[in-house]
Design a protein around this motif. Structure first.
Motif, PDB file in Angstrom:
ATOM      1  N   GLY A  24      38.780  30.099  77.041  1.00 46.03           N
ATOM      2  CA  GLY A  24      37.931  29.145  76.345  1.00 46.03           C
ATOM      3  C   GLY A  24      36.454  29.447  76.399  1.00 46.03           C
ATOM      4  N   GLU A  25      36.068  30.532  77.067  1.00 42.86           N
ATOM      5  CA  GLU A  25      34.660  30.923  77.127  1.00 42.86           C
ATOM      6  C   GLU A  25      34.392  32.057  76.146  1.00 42.86           C
ATOM      7  OE1 GLU A  25      33.086  29.706  81.571  1.00 42.86           O
ATOM      8  OE2 GLU A  25      33.480  31.821  81.134  1.00 42.86           O
ATOM      9  N   LEU A  26      33.288  31.962  75.428  1.00 45.78           N
ATOM     10  CA  LEU A  26      32.931  32.954  74.418  1.00 45.78           C
ATOM     11  C   LEU A  26      31.639  33.649  74.803  1.00 45.78           C
ATOM     12  CD1 LEU A  26      33.520  34.102  71.514  1.00 45.78           C
ATOM     13  CD2 LEU A  26      31.881  32.404  70.704  1.00 45.78           C
ATOM     14  N   ARG A  27      31.668  34.972  74.734  1.00 45.94           N
ATOM     15  CA  ARG A  27      30.461  35.779  74.903  1.00 45.94           C
ATOM     16  C   ARG A  27      30.212  36.551  73.618  1.00 45.94           C
ATOM     17  NH1 ARG A  27      32.476  35.500  80.104  1.00 45.94           N
ATOM     18  NH2 ARG A  27      30.924  35.298  81.759  1.00 45.94           N
ATOM     19  N   GLU A  28      28.975  36.557  73.178  1.00 49.26           N
ATOM     20  CA  GLU A  28      28.641  37.290  71.959  1.00 49.26           C
ATOM     21  C   GLU A  28      28.923  38.769  72.165  1.00 49.26           C
ATOM     22  OE1 GLU A  28      24.856  38.100  68.929  1.00 49.26           O
ATOM     23  OE2 GLU A  28      24.591  36.946  70.779  1.00 49.26           O
ATOM     24  N   ALA A  29      29.616  39.372  71.206  1.00 50.96           N
ATOM     25  CA  ALA A  29      29.954  40.789  71.309  1.00 50.96           C
ATOM     26  C   ALA A  29      28.685  41.637  71.243  1.00 50.96           C
ATOM     27  CB  ALA A  29      30.911  41.187  70.186  1.00 50.96           C
ATOM     28  N   TYR A  30      28.606  42.643  72.109  1.00 52.40           N
ATOM     29  CA  TYR A  30      27.433  43.520  72.128  1.00 52.40           C
ATOM     30  C   TYR A  30      27.874  44.946  72.462  1.00 52.40           C
ATOM     31  CZ  TYR A  30      27.833  43.153  77.234  1.00 52.40           C
ATOM     32  OH  TYR A  30      28.297  43.207  78.520  1.00 52.40           O
ATOM     33  N   GLU A  65      40.056  25.162  78.920  1.00 56.09           N
ATOM     34  CA  GLU A  65      41.038  26.140  79.386  1.00 56.09           C
ATOM     35  C   GLU A  65      42.439  25.779  78.887  1.00 56.09           C
ATOM     36  OE1 GLU A  65      40.385  27.977  83.532  1.00 56.09           O
ATOM     37  OE2 GLU A  65      39.533  25.959  83.692  1.00 56.09           O
ATOM     38  N   GLN A  66      42.717  24.478  78.848  1.00 49.96           N
ATOM     39  CA  GLN A  66      44.030  24.027  78.420  1.00 49.96           C
ATOM     40  C   GLN A  66      44.289  24.403  76.963  1.00 49.96           C
ATOM     41  OE1 GLN A  66      46.251  22.586  80.444  1.00 49.96           O
ATOM     42  NE2 GLN A  66      47.810  22.495  78.832  1.00 49.96           N
ATOM     43  N   THR A  67      43.283  24.222  76.103  1.00 52.79           N
ATOM     44  CA  THR A  67      43.439  24.595  74.694  1.00 52.79           C
ATOM     45  C   THR A  67      43.680  26.093  74.556  1.00 52.79           C
ATOM     46  OG1 THR A  67      42.073  22.774  73.882  1.00 52.79           O
ATOM     47  CG2 THR A  67      42.255  24.695  72.461  1.00 52.79           C
ATOM     48  N   ALA A  68      42.877  26.901  75.245  1.00 59.42           N
ATOM     49  CA  ALA A  68      43.040  28.352  75.178  1.00 59.42           C
ATOM     50  C   ALA A  68      44.419  28.776  75.670  1.00 59.42           C
ATOM     51  CB  ALA A  68      41.944  29.038  75.993  1.00 59.42           C
ATOM     52  N   TYR A  69      44.888  28.128  76.732  1.00 61.07           N
ATOM     53  CA  TYR A  69      46.196  28.462  77.297  1.00 61.07           C
ATOM     54  C   TYR A  69      47.326  28.127  76.316  1.00 61.07           C
ATOM     55  CZ  TYR A  69      50.307  28.087  80.336  1.00 61.07           C
ATOM     56  OH  TYR A  69      51.557  28.212  80.880  1.00 61.07           O
TER      57      TYR A  69
END
Length: 883
Positions: A510-516, A542-546
């Motif tokens: 559920g965590e997003l990091r900008e692609a670099y 986390e529950q949604t991502a899971y």
């Protein structure tokens, strides 16, 4: 008393009424600050100071400029070449300059000289190095726009900037440019200055000088062979050598070329006929192949350095930087080898290759592991990583429907969704695998059904899904706010970089990091001057991502993404967009976006310019197979992991089923639906988890039952049943932990009708509408199996504001229809069909076949846009469907 006495007496009384301190004293006047004398002295000192500064500036310009000119006349660079390193600090490339022999003034075509002067400095032959008129005009425009919109540099100043190689952006550097420019004008002729300028300036990438540019972009070392449109293309580049590079950005180059030609026409250097003819030419030159490892990644990293850190190509070429990238050598080599193998791509009907792009991201830190922007990629060539945006089809469903629905807290992956044939206003998507009263969210995603995805987006609200996808980094426009977004309906489409980045949030809990692609940049003195920002943003729980990972693992295990299976856990989603031509069931775009516990990757395949003769025969399994082949090898040596399970999300441990628990399936039902030509079956699911259901079938003339298909779902559709025949079906439950199959359920006989169902009156096509004109509607509409517009949509060249025309709405006409819709659409005459729809992704069974699909769409008035701007998908089913 006399009059005089009265007067004096009254005057005394009046004075007596005033304060005693003022009696008999004159009133003081205020001292003036600005006196004539002070003003004159201030003017004197100001003028003296200005004269002193002017003399000082003049001496600086005269002395310093001449000194710098003499010191740097024969220099192009004083730093070592910029070096590029992979993630382990292994050198993978250098930005070595590409130069050719200098050209003499006599060898420069006069039209070439005129083109550069007209574009860069039309008063070049009149000023003395600094054009005060141009500076003043630029200042006025900057003030009016409240930003820097126009520069005032002359050609001589640009040459001075090229000679003075300090890259600092300071006032003193600008003053130095002026000083060198004045010195140049004193010492050199105009002809000599323009010649030095053309021999030194950058022309994109590491190409410097007019002759090197002519060879690079047109294959001509004789400048007199250049045509007007080629001259204008080169003259367009100094404004932005990277942006207007014809190899990398052919459309932007053509647009800027038109500006150059317009300026030449306005200055009476060419005729209108010459201008119009040169404007119309399309750039299609392909330089000789020069294979170099890692070139696609190097070019992408250089572009990122320009976009994120404000460095120009010229800065990077001669600045002696060290660029530390995130590239994994083994993974990059794996992608490059896969793109070089023609067996991995569908064979084209002619010389125009089926193209593709792929991006791999490490979801834990956002770093780009490897990428490829096309087959036969050339240095600074056209990259589909960021240069092309295409319809994602059903690969968009997780981003805009399923994940935001889970995040809302109103649904789980076991929630039952509507799967009945229905319309949402006037927007009528369709399913390929038939219909049922309801279907679980997991099954709907596994089978890639359209109606549940649209129904779900309608339940949570279009804006909710829209904002969720934007939060994941997808570049959406306001006109995309409609229900067709559930099936990938976008005005401009997306690319593999955006899709890989978006899916990485599922893989990363559920965590997003900008692609670099750049970790850091060090200058020539080895001092770190730029560093990547790896901050994470929580975009879902986390529950949604899971739950999304659980469902998309089933897509790979039992659904449309089976071809992506590798020796690690994989979750992902397929996407396919249909042809956009009535009566043609081939596809424009195929996608697979998926992830392992280590890396996330997106694959796209298709033609750069789809047409009736340039379409894909294959659907999304082609992209899924490519994804699996690359990822299996790229991940070699990377320690294997399992998908993370958040606290409280682990399923309850159930007791191992006993042999006594293995019972026959109950509640088995089967019926033929003539509208979809599908035998729909359903049954009661077993109490234990992990049970596989096996469907058996026997045509009445056959002696024995044979296996038809296996599924983890509790409902399925048989689309291979033939008209005029009767079939018997039964289902068993296979308990994997016990390796034991249950007794058969009851057997049901189903007769398949010999004739297609007569269409309802409102579904009858309008005979007055043209049926075979690709230029009049849906010409470039893309969609995922949900129906395409007939070739009769009004509009002007696909303008999103003018209705769907040649290329659908927006830039690319990427309206979607759904991952698995089929059927001939019929649009009432009074309704304007929005563009494009999607092709089918059939259930992955050997017996499942698909046939011709005649797509069409009825727009949704409730989607927030008028039909002309709604890139919607979905259609009303009509006659002529063969699966």
């Amino acid at each position: 008393m006399s009059r005089d006495q009265l007067t004096r007496s009254g005057g005394n009384r009046n004075r007596g009424s005033q304060p005693s301190s003022s009696q008999g004293k004159p009133k003081k006047k205020k001292k003036r600050f600005l006196t004539k004398k002070r003003v004159l002295w201030s003017l004197f000192f100001s003028i003296a100071l200005a004269i002193f500064c002017a003399l000082g500036g003049y001496l600086f310009i005269m002395l310093n400029g001449q000194k710098l000119l003499d010191e740097n006349r024969d220099k192009l660079t004083i730093n070592p070449p910029t070096q590029i390193f992979d993630r382990n600090r292994n050198l993978i490339g250098e930005l070595s300059l590409e130069k050719s022999d200098p050209v003499e003034y006599e060898d420069l075509p006069q039209m070439l000289v005129k083109a550069f002067v007209a574009t860069e400095d039309k008063r070049f032959f009149e000023h003395n190095g600094v054009d005060l008129w141009s500076i003043g005009r630029a200042a006025v425009k900057d003030i009016a726009a409240r930003s820097m919109v126009e520069g005032g540099s002359t050609i001589t100043q640009q040459l001075a900037k090229n000679i003075f190689l300090n890259r600092d952006k300071t006032f003193f550097r600008k003053a130095t440019e002026v000083s060198i420019a004045v010195a140049l004008e004193k010492q050199e002729s105009k002809e000599s200055i323009i010649t030095m300028y053309l021999n030194r300036i950058p022309f994109g990438g590491t190409t410097y000088g007019i002759k090197a540019a002519s060879i690079r972009y047109f294959g001509k070392d004789n400048l007199n062979e250049l045509k007007l449109w080629q001259i204008a293309t080169l003259a367009a580049m100094p404004k932005g050598p990277s942006r207007y590079n014809p190899l990398r950005n052919p459309e932007l180059s053509k647009e800027r070329r038109g500006v150059v030609l317009q300026l030449m026409y306005e200055q009476k250097l060419i005729t209108k006929e010459q201008m119009d003819e040169a404007k119309a030419v399309d750039y299609n030159y392909k330089p000789p192949e020069k294979k170099q490892r890692y070139q696609a990644f190097i070019d992408y990293a250089i572009g990122e350095a320009e976009d994120k850190f404000g460095l120009t190509e010229d800065d990077l070429n001669i600045g002696g930087y060290k660029i530390y990238t995130t590239m994994d050598k083994h993974a990059q080599e794996t992608i490059e080898d896969a793109f070089a193998d023609s067996d991995n791509f569908e064979k084209s009907v002619d010389d125009e290759l089926v193209q593709g792009s792929m991006t791999i991201v490490n979801q834990e830190n956002g770093s780009v592991v490897a990428l490829m922007g096309g087959r036969n990629y050339e240095k600074k060539g056209y990259s589909r990583i960021d240069g092309s945006r295409r319809s994602p089809g059903s690969a968009f469903k997780p981003l805009v429907s399923y994940a935001p629905a889970l995040e809302s807290g109103k649904f789980t992956n076991d929630s039952m969704l509507s799967n009945e044939k229905q319309c949402f206003g006037k927007y009528c998507p369709n399913n390929l695998h038939g219909y049922s009263k309801s279907i679980s969210m997991g099954d709907a995603l596994t089978k890639s059904e359209n109606i549940p995805a649209v129904w779900l987006l309608n339940e949570i609200g279009v804006n909710t899904g829209f904002q969720f996808a934007k939060k994941l980094g997808i570049n959406l426009k306001d006109e995309d706010k409609n229900l067709s977004l559930a099936l990938g309906g976008m005005s401009e489409g997306t690319n593999t970089m955006e899709m890989a980045q978006a899916y990485s949030a599922f893989a990363n809990g559920g965590e997003l990091r900008e692609a670099y692609s750049i970790k850091s940049i060090a200058d020539a003195d080895d001092k770190t001057v730029y560093k990547a920002n790896t901050k994470a943003d929580r975009v879902m729980s986390e529950q949604t991502a899971y739950q999304m990972t659980e469902m998309m693992q089933r897509v790979v295990q039992d659904g449309t993404g089976k071809k992506a299976k590798i020796n690690r856990p994989v979750a992902g989603k397929t996407g396919t967009t249909q042809s956009g031509y009535k009566g043609i069931s081939s596809n424009r775009d195929v996608w697979f976006v998926g992830y392992t516990p280590e890396w996330t990757a997106a694959v796209w395949m298709g033609y750069d310019k789809p047409s009736k003769t340039h379409l894909l025969k294959n659907s999304s399994p082609l992209a899924a197979a490519f994804w699996g082949k690359v990822m299996e090898k790229a991940l070699e040596g990377v320690p294997a992991k399992q998908f993370p399970v958040p606290k409280g999300a682990a399923p309850e441990v159930e007791a191992t089923p006993t042999p006594e628990a293995v019972s026959a399936v109950t509640g088995f039902q089967a019926a033929y639906d003539p509208s979809t030509m599908t035998v729909n079956m359903s049954w009661n699911p077993a109490a234990a988890s992990g049970v596989e259901y096996r469907i058996y079938r026997r045509e009445t003339s056959e002696a024995d039952f044979t296996p038809l298909m296996n599924t983890m779902a509790s409902n399925i559709g048989d689309i291979s049943a033939m008209p005029g025949l009767s079939y018997e079906y039964y289902v068993t439950a296979y308990y994997q932990e016990l390796d034991q199959e249950s007794e058969p359920s009851e057997t049901i006989t189903v007769s398949v009708q010999d004739e297609l169902q007569t269409p309802e009156p409102e579904m009858t096509p309008d005979p007055n509408l043209p049926t075979d004109n690709p230029d009049n509607g849906g010409d470039s509409g893309n969609g995922e199996n949900g129906g395409n517009p007939p070739d009769n949509g009004p509009g002007n060249n696909g303008s999103g504001n003018n209705g769907p025309g040649n290329h659908g709405p927006g830039n690319n006409g990427n309206g979607q229809g759904g991952d698995n819709g089929s059927g001939a659409a019929t649009t009432p005459p009074e309704m304007t069909p929005p563009p494009a729809a999607a092709t089918a992704e059939p259930l992955p069974t050997p017996e499942a076949t698909t046939g011709t699909v005649d797509p069409g769409i009825i727009p949704d008035p409730n989607a927030g846009t008028d039909p002309a701007s709604d890139p919607g998908s979905g259609f009303v089913e009509g006659p002529g469907n063969v699966h």
